[in-house]
Structure formats: C-alpha cells, structure tokens
Design an enzyme around this catalytic site. Structure first.
Site, PDB file in Angstrom:
ATOM      1  N   CYS A   1      -2.570  -2.570   7.564  1.00 39.49           N
ATOM      2  CA  CYS A   1      -2.359  -2.430   8.854  1.00 39.49           C
ATOM      3  C   CYS A   1      -2.332  -1.123   9.484  1.00 39.49           C
ATOM      4  O   CYS A   1      -2.660  -0.348   8.602  1.00 39.49           O
ATOM      5  CB  CYS A   1      -0.560  -3.086   8.948  1.00 39.49           C
ATOM      6  SG  CYS A   1       0.327  -1.774   8.121  1.00 39.49           S
TER       7      CYS A   1
ATOM      8  N   GLU B   1       0.859  -1.243  -0.278  1.00 38.15           N
ATOM      9  CA  GLU B   1      -0.016  -0.035   0.089  1.00 38.15           C
ATOM     10  C   GLU B   1       0.705   1.271  -0.098  1.00 38.15           C
ATOM     11  O   GLU B   1       0.432   2.204  -0.686  1.00 38.15           O
ATOM     12  CB  GLU B   1      -1.005   0.180   1.248  1.00 38.15           C
ATOM     13  CG  GLU B   1      -1.908  -1.076   1.328  1.00 38.15           C
ATOM     14  CD  GLU B   1      -1.392  -2.167   2.264  1.00 38.15           C
ATOM     15  OE1 GLU B   1      -0.202  -2.562   2.040  1.00 38.15           O
ATOM     16  OE2 GLU B   1      -2.018  -2.546   3.156  1.00 38.15           O
TER      17      GLU B   1
END
Length: 166
Positions: free
Chosen positions: A86, A58
């Site tokens: 996360c 990401e």
C-alpha cells in the site's frame, strides 16, 4: 532456473507468515526481508490484534530487519510480500532504501506499486526500487480470496441466526 527457485523459497517464507496472520484472524498477508541470502526480518498483519493501522506485514518485517542490521538503511535487502504494498508500506520501502521488492498478488483497491500508483518507481523521489510482480501469484491470491470468502460466510450465518431470533 536456480535464481527463480531462490525467489520462490523466500516467497514461500512470506506465505508462511501470511498463514500466521490468518491463524490470528488477520488478513493473511506476510513479508520477509532478505540480506545476503538470510531472512533478517519477518512480519505478518497484526492490525486487529494491536488495533494499530501501521501493523502491516511489510512494516513489521522492515522494523525487524532494521533492528537486525542496526540501521534504518536496508540498501542491499530484498522484500518479499504476498500482496502488493500500500501507500504507507511503499513509503517505508523507499525510506529504508530497499533494493528489490517481489510481490505475489496485485491489490487493485490499495496497491501503490503498480495498481493505483507507481511509488516505487517514481523518479521524483530520492530512491527507486526494482519491482518484480506476480511471484507465486495464484497461491497468494487464493489465500486472500479464501479468507474473505470465509468471513462473508460467517457474517451471512450470523445475520441468518439474528433473523431467526427476531
């Protein structure tokens, strides 16, 4: 139905990124950032290669998208990622002002979108993100299961080989 087909198309691009990570013996997680129907950022895990904890799929996709647009604001962008983000990646998603996040598999050990925390929807923060979970979930999940199963098998074989030498 057409919209679902479009979302699957972008998640398949994220899955291709995840497969690139796997080729590098990285955890197979991939991500793409989409703006106006175009992929403007791609990323796959590269923590092991660069020995850098921030090299998550990401993060790399967001960095490339910011470079492509020439702005840190990704307000009209969507992120497709194979695993639930996360805490670190959720923070980057919020700070980049990404509009929508689509993820495949849940992450019960580190997920900060639905599993452990709900950062992307926390009204105390200055930006909230629309979240869509479970896109191509089985395929995303199976890729991770297969990867970790193979690692466990290699470790077991290495232990067996060491014991045979002793």
């Amino acid at each position: 139905m057409e919209e679902e087909k479009i979302h699957r198309h972008y998640m398949r691009a994220a899955i291709r990124e995840a497969k690139q990570a796997e080729i590098l013996n990285e955890v197979p997680i991939g991500a793409v950032v989409v703006h106006d129907g175009q992929i403007i950022g791609r990323g796959h895990n590269m923590r092991e290669k660069f020995q850098d904890a921030t090299y998550h799929a990401e993060m790399l996709a967001i960095m490339e998208a910011c470079t492509t647009l020439g702005s840190w604001r990704l307000e009209d962008c969507d992120l497709y990622v194979t695993l639930e983000p996360c805490i670190m990646c959720s923070g980057a998603i919020i700070n980049a002002r990404i509009k929508n996040v689509y993820y495949g598999a849940a992450d019960p050990k580190a997920g900060a979108v639905d599993s452990l925390y709900h950062l992307l929807n926390d009204s105390r923060l200055n930006h909230q993100v629309n979240v869509y979970r479970g896109l191509l979930e089985d395929e995303c999940s199976q890729m991770l299961k297969d990867f970790f199963r193979a690692i466990r098998k290699k470790r077991k074989a290495a232990r067996k080989k060491r014991r045979a030498k002793d």
